[in-house]
Design a protein around this motif. Structure first.
Motif, PDB file in Angstrom:
ATOM      1  N   ARG A 164      42.785  -7.043  19.876  1.00  0.00           N
ATOM      2  CA  ARG A 164      41.720  -7.529  20.761  1.00  0.00           C
ATOM      3  C   ARG A 164      40.574  -6.517  20.833  1.00  0.00           C
ATOM      4  O   ARG A 164      39.405  -6.901  20.962  1.00  0.00           O
ATOM      5  CB  ARG A 164      42.277  -7.795  22.159  1.00  0.00           C
ATOM      6  CG  ARG A 164      43.267  -8.952  22.242  1.00  0.00           C
ATOM      7  CD  ARG A 164      42.662 -10.258  21.791  1.00  0.00           C
ATOM      8  NE  ARG A 164      43.601 -11.377  21.965  1.00  0.00           N
ATOM      9  CZ  ARG A 164      43.393 -12.600  21.490  1.00  0.00           C
ATOM     10  NH1 ARG A 164      42.277 -12.875  20.807  1.00  0.00           N
ATOM     11  NH2 ARG A 164      44.288 -13.557  21.668  1.00  0.00           N
ATOM     12  N   GLU A 167      38.612  -7.178  17.820  1.00  0.00           N
ATOM     13  CA  GLU A 167      37.873  -8.429  17.993  1.00  0.00           C
ATOM     14  C   GLU A 167      36.579  -8.206  18.760  1.00  0.00           C
ATOM     15  O   GLU A 167      35.541  -8.821  18.455  1.00  0.00           O
ATOM     16  CB  GLU A 167      38.744  -9.447  18.716  1.00  0.00           C
ATOM     17  CG  GLU A 167      38.097 -10.819  18.870  1.00  0.00           C
ATOM     18  CD  GLU A 167      38.988 -11.802  19.601  1.00  0.00           C
ATOM     19  OE1 GLU A 167      38.810 -13.012  19.416  1.00  0.00           O
ATOM     20  OE2 GLU A 167      39.869 -11.347  20.365  1.00  0.00           O
ATOM     21  N   SER A 168      36.619  -7.297  19.741  1.00  0.00           N
ATOM     22  CA  SER A 168      35.431  -7.038  20.560  1.00  0.00           C
ATOM     23  C   SER A 168      34.287  -6.403  19.773  1.00  0.00           C
ATOM     24  O   SER A 168      33.143  -6.403  20.217  1.00  0.00           O
ATOM     25  CB  SER A 168      35.804  -6.137  21.747  1.00  0.00           C
ATOM     26  OG  SER A 168      36.122  -4.822  21.301  1.00  0.00           O
ATOM     27  N   THR A 169      34.599  -5.883  18.583  1.00  0.00           N
ATOM     28  CA  THR A 169      33.555  -5.290  17.735  1.00  0.00           C
ATOM     29  C   THR A 169      32.868  -6.331  16.864  1.00  0.00           C
ATOM     30  O   THR A 169      31.904  -6.009  16.152  1.00  0.00           O
ATOM     31  CB  THR A 169      34.144  -4.200  16.820  1.00  0.00           C
ATOM     32  OG1 THR A 169      35.005  -4.801  15.840  1.00  0.00           O
ATOM     33  CG2 THR A 169      34.918  -3.171  17.632  1.00  0.00           C
ATOM     34  N   GLY A 170      33.371  -7.561  16.875  1.00  0.00           N
ATOM     35  CA  GLY A 170      32.748  -8.626  16.099  1.00  0.00           C
ATOM     36  C   GLY A 170      33.430  -8.938  14.777  1.00  0.00           C
ATOM     37  O   GLY A 170      33.009  -9.862  14.063  1.00  0.00           O
ATOM     38  N   ARG A 171      34.488  -8.203  14.426  1.00  0.00           N
ATOM     39  CA  ARG A 171      35.205  -8.504  13.180  1.00  0.00           C
ATOM     40  C   ARG A 171      35.979  -9.810  13.314  1.00  0.00           C
ATOM     41  O   ARG A 171      36.390 -10.194  14.414  1.00  0.00           O
ATOM     42  CB  ARG A 171      36.167  -7.364  12.828  1.00  0.00           C
ATOM     43  CG  ARG A 171      35.495  -6.088  12.381  1.00  0.00           C
ATOM     44  CD  ARG A 171      36.508  -5.042  11.962  1.00  0.00           C
ATOM     45  NE  ARG A 171      37.250  -5.428  10.768  1.00  0.00           N
ATOM     46  CZ  ARG A 171      38.241  -4.696  10.245  1.00  0.00           C
ATOM     47  NH1 ARG A 171      38.600  -3.551  10.821  1.00  0.00           N
ATOM     48  NH2 ARG A 171      38.868  -5.101   9.154  1.00  0.00           N
ATOM     49  N   THR A 172      36.177 -10.473  12.207  1.00  0.00           N
ATOM     50  CA  THR A 172      36.928 -11.720  12.199  1.00  0.00           C
ATOM     51  C   THR A 172      38.343 -11.480  11.679  1.00  0.00           C
ATOM     52  O   THR A 172      38.595 -10.519  10.950  1.00  0.00           O
ATOM     53  CB  THR A 172      36.244 -12.769  11.316  1.00  0.00           C
ATOM     54  OG1 THR A 172      36.142 -12.268   9.972  1.00  0.00           O
ATOM     55  CG2 THR A 172      34.858 -13.090  11.848  1.00  0.00           C
TER      56      THR A 172
END
Length: 286
Positions: A164, A167-172
């Motif tokens: 998570r 995820e907050s860094t924008g990676r998929t």
């Protein structure tokens, strides 16, 4: 066999679950013993003194006393990873080994130790708690409140927390697609890693490295022959992930010494089997 998700409403609700499940598998009341494996540190008499992975538990919890008020059976309370170790030693991949270590990976990480053919618990009940060995003092936060413990890298809860954060860094990641806003299950991790998902592979590689370091540190202190790495999370990932642990562990052995690393010889029921076996062990030692 009867199963139920562990209640998140505190120890009283869990006791109620245990009693109901025991009655379901033994409706006629023939059983004279009740063994319980707990994801926490257990002191003498069955008091849970630490339980960072159990929601709603404010320790200490006198679990043994609570259960004895609900059943006429002899009650044994044991750490769940210690229970798994006992089962592997008597029935599984630790059978025939006088010196071996077991690691249980599920929501968190636990462990157990057999030396000279005897299961070791220790005066404080923390022998084998490999999940709280230090990997990096500046590492990620552990559920216990400290930083950089093995359990901050490995276990379903820690891996989800780290995912998570990514995820907050924008990676998929396939993990985010499959889980959505819900829990990332062991099955999600298996599918994502098998499909070559970069985030899943990176975090699982980091977890394997952390476990390999922890095992080498324990090996340097107690010198065992074999390691059994078990638990629901590991069984879903399969032997491919264990191969990574083996590769990272071997070069870091003491004086060229490394331990043989195997998966469970019993499967997901090891903790339940070990909890049942602990009744006979404890009664024999009274």
């Amino acid at each position: 066999m009867a199963r139920a998700p562990t209640s998140r409403e505190g120890p009283e609700a869990v006791v109620d679950q245990i009693v109901k499940l025991s009655r379901k598998v033994d409706p006629d009341g023939h059983a004279r013993t009740l063994g319980v494996g707990v994801a926490g540190v257990v002191s003498g008499g069955g008091t849970v003194v630490a339980a960072s992975n159990l929601v709603g538990w404010s320790v200490p919890v006198e679990l043994g006393a609570m259960l004895r008020r609900c059943t006429p059976s002899y009650v044994s309370i044991i750490n769940d990873a210690t229970a798994s170790t006992l089962a592997e030693h008597q029935w599984g991949n630790g059978r025939g080994f006088d010196d071996f270590f077991a690691v249980a990976v599920g929501t968190g990480v636990g462990g157990g130790l057999v030396l000279d053919g005897q299961l070791r618990v220790g005066p404080h009940g923390v022998t084998g708690e490999i999940g709280h060995t230090l990997i990096d003092p500046e590492g990620p936060a552990c559920a216990c409140g400290q930083r950089g413990h093995l359990e901050a890298y490995l276990g379903r809860r820690a891996l989800e927390r780290r995912a998570r954060s990514v995820e907050s860094t924008g990676r998929t990641s396939l993990l985010f697609d499959m889980a959505g806003a819900g829990r990332m299950t062991s099955e999600h991790w298996r599918k994502a890693s098998e499909q070559g998902d970069a985030v899943a592979l990176e975090l699982l590689e980091d977890a394997a490295r952390a476990l390999a370091v922890a095992l080498s540190n324990v090996l340097a202190i107690v010198d065992f022959e074999r390691v059994v790495v078990a638990g629901g999370f590991v069984s879903r990932l399969g032997d491919r992930w264990l191969d990574t642990v083996r590769e990272r562990h071997a070069p870091s052995g003491v004086a060229g010494v490394s331990a043989e690393i195997l998966g469970s010889g019993i499967g997901d029921n090891a903790a339940a089997i070990g909890a049942a076996l602990s009744c006979d062990v404890k009664r024999a030692n009274r």
